[in-house]
Design an enzyme around this catalytic site. Structure first.
Site, PDB file in Angstrom:
ATOM      1  N   ILE A   9       2.860 -18.329  -8.962  1.00 55.33           N
ATOM      2  CA  ILE A   9       2.590 -19.453  -8.038  1.00 55.33           C
ATOM      3  C   ILE A   9       2.480 -20.791  -8.766  1.00 55.33           C
ATOM      4  N   THR A  10       2.108 -20.754 -10.056  1.00 55.02           N
ATOM      5  CA  THR A  10       1.949 -22.020 -10.804  1.00 55.02           C
ATOM      6  C   THR A  10       3.285 -22.525 -11.360  1.00 55.02           C
ATOM      7  N   SER A  36      -7.170 -20.985 -21.541  1.00 53.84           N
ATOM      8  CA  SER A  36      -8.342 -21.758 -21.977  1.00 53.84           C
ATOM      9  C   SER A  36      -8.382 -23.138 -21.322  1.00 53.84           C
ATOM     10  N   LEU A  80       7.616 -13.737  -8.357  1.00 52.83           N
ATOM     11  CA  LEU A  80       8.266 -14.826  -9.104  1.00 52.83           C
ATOM     12  C   LEU A  80       7.731 -14.934 -10.524  1.00 52.83           C
ATOM     13  N   ALA A  82       7.145 -14.414 -14.339  1.00 52.10           N
ATOM     14  CA  ALA A  82       8.014 -13.887 -15.405  1.00 52.10           C
ATOM     15  C   ALA A  82       7.868 -14.730 -16.663  1.00 52.10           C
ATOM     16  N   GLN A  83       8.194 -14.123 -17.805  1.00 54.43           N
ATOM     17  CA  GLN A  83       8.499 -14.892 -19.002  1.00 54.43           C
ATOM     18  C   GLN A  83       9.945 -15.289 -18.760  1.00 54.43           C
ATOM     19  N   THR A 125      18.296 -12.680 -11.201  1.00 58.04           N
ATOM     20  CA  THR A 125      18.886 -13.872 -11.809  1.00 58.04           C
ATOM     21  C   THR A 125      20.356 -13.703 -12.173  1.00 58.04           C
ATOM     22  N   GLU A 127      21.507 -14.506 -14.874  1.00 62.65           N
ATOM     23  CA  GLU A 127      21.548 -14.063 -16.272  1.00 62.65           C
ATOM     24  C   GLU A 127      21.914 -12.584 -16.373  1.00 62.65           C
ATOM     25  N   HIS A 178      18.347 -23.097 -10.815  1.00 57.82           N
ATOM     26  CA  HIS A 178      17.926 -24.124  -9.860  1.00 57.82           C
ATOM     27  C   HIS A 178      16.809 -24.939 -10.490  1.00 57.82           C
ATOM     28  N   ARG A 183      10.781 -28.671 -12.881  1.00 60.12           N
ATOM     29  CA  ARG A 183      11.363 -27.714 -13.818  1.00 60.12           C
ATOM     30  C   ARG A 183      10.588 -27.779 -15.143  1.00 60.12           C
TER      31      ARG A 183
HETATM   32  P1  NAP Z   1       8.646 -20.792 -14.240  1.00 57.92           P
HETATM   33  O1  NAP Z   1       8.517 -22.208 -13.791  1.00 57.92           O
HETATM   34  O2  NAP Z   1       8.827 -20.504 -15.700  1.00 57.92           O
HETATM   35  O3  NAP Z   1       7.340 -20.011 -13.718  1.00 57.92           O
HETATM   36  C1  NAP Z   1       7.035 -18.733 -14.172  1.00 57.92           C
HETATM   37  C2  NAP Z   1       5.736 -18.288 -13.528  1.00 57.92           C
HETATM   38  O4  NAP Z   1       5.434 -16.960 -13.997  1.00 57.92           O
HETATM   39  C3  NAP Z   1       4.522 -19.163 -13.890  1.00 57.92           C
HETATM   40  O5  NAP Z   1       3.688 -19.258 -12.764  1.00 57.92           O
HETATM   41  C4  NAP Z   1       3.842 -18.335 -14.973  1.00 57.92           C
HETATM   42  O6  NAP Z   1       2.455 -18.569 -15.081  1.00 57.92           O
HETATM   43  C5  NAP Z   1       4.076 -16.932 -14.430  1.00 57.92           C
HETATM   44  N1  NAP Z   1       3.930 -15.898 -15.452  1.00 57.92           N
HETATM   45  C6  NAP Z   1       4.396 -15.862 -16.715  1.00 57.92           C
HETATM   46  N2  NAP Z   1       4.013 -14.747 -17.355  1.00 57.92           N
HETATM   47  C7  NAP Z   1       3.244 -14.055 -16.470  1.00 57.92           C
HETATM   48  C8  NAP Z   1       2.528 -12.836 -16.537  1.00 57.92           C
HETATM   49  N3  NAP Z   1       2.502 -12.092 -17.642  1.00 57.92           N
HETATM   50  N4  NAP Z   1       1.830 -12.432 -15.442  1.00 57.92           N
HETATM   51  C9  NAP Z   1       1.836 -13.179 -14.298  1.00 57.92           C
HETATM   52  N5  NAP Z   1       2.486 -14.347 -14.195  1.00 57.92           N
HETATM   53  C10 NAP Z   1       3.192 -14.782 -15.259  1.00 57.92           C
HETATM   54  O7  NAP Z   1       9.841 -20.052 -13.487  1.00 57.92           O
HETATM   55  P2  NAP Z   1      10.652 -20.518 -12.180  1.00 57.92           P
HETATM   56  O8  NAP Z   1      11.789 -21.382 -12.621  1.00 57.92           O
HETATM   57  O9  NAP Z   1       9.717 -20.973 -11.147  1.00 57.92           O
HETATM   58  O10 NAP Z   1      11.330 -19.133 -11.752  1.00 57.92           O
HETATM   59  C11 NAP Z   1      10.651 -18.240 -10.862  1.00 57.92           C
HETATM   60  C12 NAP Z   1      11.207 -16.848 -11.040  1.00 57.92           C
HETATM   61  O11 NAP Z   1      12.594 -16.840 -10.765  1.00 57.92           O
HETATM   62  C13 NAP Z   1      11.086 -16.263 -12.440  1.00 57.92           C
HETATM   63  O12 NAP Z   1      10.881 -14.886 -12.316  1.00 57.92           O
HETATM   64  C14 NAP Z   1      12.429 -16.529 -13.073  1.00 57.92           C
HETATM   65  O13 NAP Z   1      12.690 -15.589 -14.092  1.00 57.92           O
HETATM   66  C15 NAP Z   1      13.336 -16.358 -11.880  1.00 57.92           C
HETATM   67  N6  NAP Z   1      14.570 -17.135 -11.865  1.00 57.92           N
HETATM   68  C16 NAP Z   1      14.544 -18.459 -12.084  1.00 57.92           C
HETATM   69  C17 NAP Z   1      15.715 -19.192 -11.989  1.00 57.92           C
HETATM   70  C18 NAP Z   1      15.726 -20.677 -12.196  1.00 57.92           C
HETATM   71  O14 NAP Z   1      16.821 -21.227 -12.413  1.00 57.92           O
HETATM   72  N7  NAP Z   1      14.604 -21.369 -12.076  1.00 57.92           N
HETATM   73  C19 NAP Z   1      16.915 -18.545 -11.650  1.00 57.92           C
HETATM   74  C20 NAP Z   1      16.877 -17.177 -11.400  1.00 57.92           C
HETATM   75  C21 NAP Z   1      15.694 -16.479 -11.486  1.00 57.92           C
HETATM   76  P3  NAP Z   1       1.853 -19.741 -16.032  1.00 57.92           P
HETATM   77  O15 NAP Z   1       2.008 -21.014 -15.248  1.00 57.92           O
HETATM   78  O16 NAP Z   1       0.469 -19.302 -16.223  1.00 57.92           O
HETATM   79  O17 NAP Z   1       2.699 -19.738 -17.284  1.00 57.92           O
HETATM   80  O1  F7E Z   2      19.793 -23.229 -20.684  1.00 58.62           O
HETATM   81  C1  F7E Z   2      22.066 -24.585 -23.218  1.00 58.62           C
HETATM   82  C2  F7E Z   2      21.649 -23.131 -23.340  1.00 58.62           C
HETATM   83  O2  F7E Z   2      17.343 -22.793 -20.892  1.00 58.62           O
HETATM   84  C3  F7E Z   2      20.991 -23.574 -20.025  1.00 58.62           C
HETATM   85  C4  F7E Z   2      16.160 -19.833 -16.572  1.00 58.62           C
HETATM   86  O3  F7E Z   2      15.557 -20.410 -15.436  1.00 58.62           O
HETATM   87  O4  F7E Z   2      18.339 -20.035 -15.614  1.00 58.62           O
HETATM   88  C5  F7E Z   2      17.562 -20.390 -16.727  1.00 58.62           C
HETATM   89  O5  F7E Z   2      18.124 -19.868 -17.923  1.00 58.62           O
HETATM   90  C6  F7E Z   2      22.111 -23.739 -21.055  1.00 58.62           C
HETATM   91  C7  F7E Z   2      22.224 -22.569 -22.048  1.00 58.62           C
HETATM   92  O6  F7E Z   2      18.590 -22.140 -18.776  1.00 58.62           O
HETATM   93  C8  F7E Z   2      19.682 -26.591 -25.070  1.00 58.62           C
HETATM   94  O7  F7E Z   2      22.181 -22.539 -24.527  1.00 58.62           O
HETATM   95  C9  F7E Z   2      21.842 -26.419 -24.930  1.00 58.62           C
HETATM   96  O8  F7E Z   2      23.567 -22.251 -22.212  1.00 58.62           O
HETATM   97  O9  F7E Z   2      18.156 -24.486 -19.194  1.00 58.62           O
HETATM   98  P1  F7E Z   2      18.379 -23.212 -19.908  1.00 58.62           P
HETATM   99  P2  F7E Z   2      19.198 -20.661 -18.788  1.00 58.62           P
HETATM  100  O10 F7E Z   2      19.224 -20.072 -20.129  1.00 58.62           O
HETATM  101  O11 F7E Z   2      20.500 -20.742 -18.060  1.00 58.62           O
HETATM  102  C10 F7E Z   2      18.467 -18.622 -15.374  1.00 58.62           C
HETATM  103  C11 F7E Z   2      19.288 -18.438 -14.125  1.00 58.62           C
HETATM  104  C12 F7E Z   2      17.170 -17.917 -15.379  1.00 58.62           C
HETATM  105  O12 F7E Z   2      16.999 -16.915 -14.693  1.00 58.62           O
HETATM  106  C13 F7E Z   2      16.188 -18.325 -16.411  1.00 58.62           C
HETATM  107  O13 F7E Z   2      14.872 -17.909 -16.027  1.00 58.62           O
HETATM  108  O14 F7E Z   2      21.825 -24.891 -21.843  1.00 58.62           O
HETATM  109  N1  F7E Z   2      21.312 -25.516 -24.071  1.00 58.62           N
HETATM  110  N2  F7E Z   2      20.857 -27.083 -25.560  1.00 58.62           N
HETATM  111  C14 F7E Z   2      19.975 -25.604 -24.124  1.00 58.62           C
HETATM  112  N3  F7E Z   2      19.008 -24.944 -23.447  1.00 58.62           N
HETATM  113  C15 F7E Z   2      17.707 -25.271 -23.705  1.00 58.62           C
HETATM  114  N4  F7E Z   2      16.712 -24.646 -23.024  1.00 58.62           N
HETATM  115  N5  F7E Z   2      17.380 -26.223 -24.631  1.00 58.62           N
HETATM  116  C16 F7E Z   2      18.337 -26.917 -25.343  1.00 58.62           C
HETATM  117  O15 F7E Z   2      18.024 -27.756 -26.171  1.00 58.62           O
END
Ligand code: NAP
Ligand code: F7E
Length: 324
Positions: A9-10, A36, A80, A82-83, A125, A127, A178, A183
């Site tokens: 949720i955070t 903390s 939602l 996740a690491q 995802t 990924e 997204h 973000r």
């Molecule tokens: P995010 O901003 O990184 O948020 C992750 C959330 O998971 C945070 O609330 C975090 O809590 C919590 N979390 C991390 N480790 C946890 C644990 N061990 N137990 C319980 N909660 C934990 O991610 P998001 O972008 O909102 O994405 C939401 C979900 O969609 C994730 O599962 C991600 O993998 C998936 N996803 C994201 C995308 C994208 O592009 N954004 C695309 C596809 C799928 P803290 O705030 O305490 O760290």
């Molecule tokens: O990287 C390149 C990097 O970390 C996008 C997560 O939400 O979406 C996300 O995963 C691209 C990659 O997202 C930097 O190598 C270049 O090709 O923003 P990103 P991601 O890896 O696509 C998917 C759908 C999820 O599910 C994941 O949770 O950008 N890139 N230079 C970089 N990426 C980062 N982070 N930092 C750089 O400096």
């Protein structure tokens, strides 16, 4: 009353989903991790809403999940939490798998063992497609390229298994990237738009990035959380891709973000190997035809709109903090 339980949720999506569900009249329960210092800036503005309840817990703590599911009695669960950082998953593979894969299993098992008939949404995802060439849809072969992608693929399959084995209304949203002003700061879009804001304000002159050639299908997070909810309102549980259908390179996103601020990206972006991954996902581009046809869901905001929207937001935020 509809009662949602949200892990994560955070996070970015958790905060938008909470706003959306509260607006729909839901009672919302969120899992928050103990740390903390408080880490709730994305939902601070919702504090005081008497339909929002936060509970300490963690996806690595199965007993806590069992107790929470029993006491909350949710009608809908959104997993939602996740690491979620791909590069970090190479450095913390064990923790990533425990949270993302086994955490999902723990939550599903808590629901099954409770005997309640709540609906379940899993945050799958793009990924998971990894190295399979685009366009990708629900029938595309999976080939993850990171511990993160592999951990999410296990969670995806266990969600399908609980649907098939126990008749649970369990769905996976296979969401392509997204983004939004909320973000996380170490994902590439936000890193770029914060970098542009800082360069424009004269605080720095360079932005270090890794691979600029990768292409992603970037959409707008508030639109994607609506799709999550729509999946749980369908007559039958099923899995859906959510995507814009447009692919852009990291370089193209840079170009759009810098030029919106009147800057040339080539004058500022420098390469740093530190941001490269041991194995990369080169090209993602989603086909969301099924979600459009069955749910009426469609992405409206494109990657280039996002670049501009996020640069404006980061510039305003920086200006405010400099004034203070
Ligand atoms: P995010 O901003 O990184 O948020 C992750 C959330 O998971 C945070 O609330 C975090 O809590 C919590 N979390 C991390 N480790 C946890 C644990 N061990 N137990 C319980 N909660 C934990 O991610 P998001 O972008 O909102 O994405 C939401 C979900 O969609 C994730 O599962 C991600 O993998 C998936 N996803 C994201 C995308 C994208 O592009 N954004 C695309 C596809 C799928 P803290 O705030 O305490 O760290
Ligand atoms: O990287 C390149 C990097 O970390 C996008 C997560 O939400 O979406 C996300 O995963 C691209 C990659 O997202 C930097 O190598 C270049 O090709 O923003 P990103 P991601 O890896 O696509 C998917 C759908 C999820 O599910 C994941 O949770 O950008 N890139 N230079 C970089 N990426 C980062 N982070 N930092 C750089 O400096």
């Amino acid at each position: 009353m509809n009662r949602a339980f949200i892990t994560g949720i955070t996070g970015q999506d958790g905060s938008y989903l909470t706003e959306f569900l509260l607006d729909k009249g839901y009672e919302v329960h969120g899992l928050v991790r103990r740390s903390s210092t408080l880490n709730r800036s994305r939902i601070d503005h919702l504090a005081g809403n008497d339909r929002l309840h936060l509970h300490y817990g963690d996806l690595t703590d199965g007993v806590g999940l069992v107790n929470l599911v029993r006491s909350i009695e949710p009608t809908e669960v959104y997993n939602l939490g996740a690491q979620s950082h791909v590069k970090v998953s190479f450095e913390m593979p064990d923790y990533t798998a425990s949270t993302n894969s086994i955490g999902t299993l723990r939550l599903l098992e808590a629901i099954r063992a409770s005997g309640m008939s709540c609906k379940f949404y899993q945050a799958s995802t793009s990924e998971m497609f990894g190295s399979t060439p685009p366009p990708q849809n629900e029938d595309t072969t999976f080939h993850p390229r990171s511990p993160y992608g592999a951990s999410k693929l296990q969670a995806h399959w266990v969600t399908i298994n609980y649907r098939e084995a126990y008749g649970l209304f369990a769905v996976s949203g296979i969401l392509f990237n997204h983004e939004s002003p909320r973000r996380g700061e170490n994902f590439v879009t936000r890193k770029i738009t914060r970098g542009v804001a800082a360069i424009r304000a004269g605080l720095t002159d360079t932005l270090e990035l890794g691979n600029l050639d990768a292409t992603r299908d970037w959409g707008y997070a508030p639109e994607y959380v609506v799709g999550m909810w729509q999946m749980l309102q369908a007559d039958e549980p099923d899995d859906y891709v959510l995507a814009t259908g447009e692919g852009h390179s990291v370089r193209a996103f840079c170009e759009a973000a810098f030029s919106h601020a009147g800057l040339n990206w080539q004058d500022h972006v420098v390469h740093n190997d530190m941001y490269e991954r041991p194995s990369e996902v080169d090209a993602l581009l989603g086909d969301a035809t099924k979600a459009r046809t069955h749910l009426g869901w469609e992405a409206k905001t494109t990657a280039l709109d996002l670049a501009r929207l996020m640069v404006d937001s980061d510039s305003a935020e920086l200006e405010m903090s400099l004034k203070k």
